[in-house]
Design a protein around this motif. Structure first.
Motif, PDB file in Angstrom:
ATOM      1  N   PHE B  59       0.839  -1.200   0.000  1.00 46.35           N
ATOM      2  CA  PHE B  59       0.000   0.000   0.000  1.00 46.35           C
ATOM      3  C   PHE B  59       0.874   1.250   0.000  1.00 46.35           C
ATOM      4  CE2 PHE B  59      -1.291   3.488   2.734  1.00 46.35           C
ATOM      5  CZ  PHE B  59      -2.423   3.957   2.075  1.00 46.35           C
ATOM      6  N   GLU B  60       1.817   1.266   0.936  1.00 45.24           N
ATOM      7  CA  GLU B  60       2.669   2.447   1.108  1.00 45.24           C
ATOM      8  C   GLU B  60       3.489   2.743  -0.143  1.00 45.24           C
ATOM      9  OE1 GLU B  60       4.789   1.755   4.762  1.00 45.24           O
ATOM     10  OE2 GLU B  60       4.703   3.902   5.198  1.00 45.24           O
ATOM     11  N   ALA B  63       1.268   3.888  -3.118  1.00 49.36           N
ATOM     12  CA  ALA B  63       0.826   5.267  -2.904  1.00 49.36           C
ATOM     13  C   ALA B  63       1.972   6.226  -3.215  1.00 49.36           C
ATOM     14  CB  ALA B  63       0.331   5.446  -1.478  1.00 49.36           C
ATOM     15  N   GLU B  64       3.157   5.818  -2.821  1.00 48.02           N
ATOM     16  CA  GLU B  64       4.357   6.621  -3.091  1.00 48.02           C
ATOM     17  C   GLU B  64       4.590   6.721  -4.609  1.00 48.02           C
ATOM     18  OE1 GLU B  64       6.665   7.623  -0.630  1.00 48.02           O
ATOM     19  OE2 GLU B  64       8.247   8.312  -1.987  1.00 48.02           O
ATOM     20  N   ALA B  66       2.444   6.496  -6.892  1.00 43.12           N
ATOM     21  CA  ALA B  66       1.374   7.254  -7.543  1.00 43.12           C
ATOM     22  C   ALA B  66       1.827   8.691  -7.810  1.00 43.12           C
ATOM     23  CB  ALA B  66       0.104   7.247  -6.688  1.00 43.12           C
ATOM     24  N   LYS B  67       2.763   9.154  -6.993  1.00 39.90           N
ATOM     25  CA  LYS B  67       3.261  10.515  -7.174  1.00 39.90           C
ATOM     26  C   LYS B  67       4.032  10.680  -8.482  1.00 39.90           C
ATOM     27  CE  LYS B  67       4.879  10.841  -2.836  1.00 39.90           C
ATOM     28  NZ  LYS B  67       5.756  11.361  -1.800  1.00 39.90           N
ATOM     29  N   ALA B  79      -3.426   4.591  -7.250  1.00 41.66           N
ATOM     30  CA  ALA B  79      -4.070   4.766  -5.945  1.00 41.66           C
ATOM     31  C   ALA B  79      -5.091   3.659  -5.708  1.00 41.66           C
ATOM     32  CB  ALA B  79      -4.742   6.138  -5.871  1.00 41.66           C
ATOM     33  N   ALA B  82      -3.241   0.631  -4.641  1.00 45.95           N
ATOM     34  CA  ALA B  82      -2.796   0.818  -3.255  1.00 45.95           C
ATOM     35  C   ALA B  82      -3.957   0.562  -2.289  1.00 45.95           C
ATOM     36  CB  ALA B  82      -2.250   2.237  -3.069  1.00 45.95           C
TER      37      ALA B  82
END
Lengths: 254, 254
Positions: B59-60, B63-64, B66-67, B79, B82
């Motif tokens: 997940f982490e 999400a990272e 996704a940037k 996202a 995630a």
């Protein structure tokens, strides 16, 4: 909620529940009826775009803050909030697609303001992240609730549904209180931080209001009848006051 | 799946569907029966802890990543992956709590290996992030499927349910293929990257196997009967082979 008993310009609703709730004007119409007005339609597309990107950005930042978590349980709690924001994003994006709008195009105008907000308010530690999550969640809830009464019944239902699913920040309150109990000096630092968050939120909101005609017009009553500029000023005051009360309850002088 | 028709050491099941599927030993038992063996119980707690932390870490990282997304739609897609991983985490964590285990304590032993993996394989751009998401999702699916047949019926059901909800990485395949079509040199770089991911995954897995007795014993057949060390070696081979085929299909020589 604001009741109007006098003129009902766009009135004529068959929705008895709306009528029973005393809703008039746009608020008494469904989307199909209300969206016939292109300016109202543009305002709602703006609103949904802003909310959708707000949720996506919140997802990203909460996931980022989860890295600062001191324990696995804390990490999981923040990840849960992030995931909830993502699901809000999905609902808002799906709604945009459903009404025939390109979600990306609807979100684009709000990217700069939201990125600006998050850039100016990157938490430097776990507690700042928690206060930000709590403040953000609360202000968003207040805003959703305020804006909901100006919306057609279908859009209102969506906005209230997304709103009902927030409030994951309770644990943030608990953690922040405990930290202040352990070391009261933490309270002073976090109070300053909360003030900065609110200031930055207001400044970015004003930027959006200045740039987005349709949305601002709806907010100041140009479309949804019965609202004027003074009313919008009052809305911002109510949100700020609620924020101040919450901060005081948290042990932070706002 | 592996069928055993000979000895059924722990046998004695009333679950006709398991019997019909030819399941024997642990695989023919439910959790309550199988968990009476403390070594089996410890192995499952290890497994659930490792999977849970794996999902939280995934997940982490997603999400990272996704940037790094070039568009809002791409950001939303990552996202979504995630968020799906977070829901897997929740199911696994809730199951640990349900069987009376502290989820955090169950996850702790696997933090170092998973952090090690992610630290060694931080994507440097969007495409590397996509390949990692795809490779990670696929290897995890393969492993879940392999391990499921060694588990009691209740744990197997959970593991297969979490597995059924993966496969969000299809869009990653599409994006990577398009990038290679545009510039074939990209393929060489990503092939090297995929090899590094697999190598690092294997090396961290070996670390875990070496450190966690109960889990390793289950994997080598000490608890779930019918498996031996050669069988585990074969499992790793099958996973590696499947990876190689996927990479080739993606246009990457693995």
């Amino acid at each position: 909620m604001r009741f109007m008993t006098s003129s009902d310009k766009s009135g004529n609703t068959s929705d008895t529940s709306d009528a029973a709730a005393g809703r008039t004007g746009i608020a008494a119409q469904d989307w199909a009826t209300a969206a016939a007005d292109p300016q109202y339609r543009a305002a709602v597309v703006d609103l949904l775009g802003a909310l959708a990107y707000g949720e996506l950005a919140a997802f990203e930042r909460l996931a980022e803050d989860a890295k600062l978590a001191p324990t696995l349980a804390d990490k999981a709690a923040l990840a849960k909030m992030a995931s909830a924001e993502f699901h809000h994003f999905e609902r808002l994006r799906d709604r945009l697609a459903e009404i025939g709008e390109d979600p990306t195009a609807a979100m684009e105008p709000f990217v700069a303001a939201l990125e600006g907000f998050h850039k100016q308010t990157a938490p430097s530690d776990w507690l700042e992240g928690l206060v930000k999550a709590y403040v953000g969640d609360s202000i968003a809830s207040d805003f959703y609730r305020e804006v909901a009464v100006r919306l057609d019944s279908d859009t209102r239902e969506l906005v209230l549904a997304v709103l009902a699913d927030t409030g994951h920040a309770d644990f943030a309150v608990e953690k922040v209180r405990a930290a202040i109990d352990r070391d009261p000096r933490v309270g002073g630092r976090l109070a300053l931080w909360a003030r900065r968050l609110m200031g930055e939120a207001l400044s970015q909101s004003q930027r959006v209001v200045a740039e987005r005609d349709a949305l601002s017009t709806m907010l100041v009553g140009g479309v949804a009848d019965g609202f004027d500029l003074a009313e919008v000023g009052k809305m911002f005051s109510r949100i700020t006051e609620a924020h101040t009360k919450r901060m005081a309850a948290l042990g932070l002088a706002a």
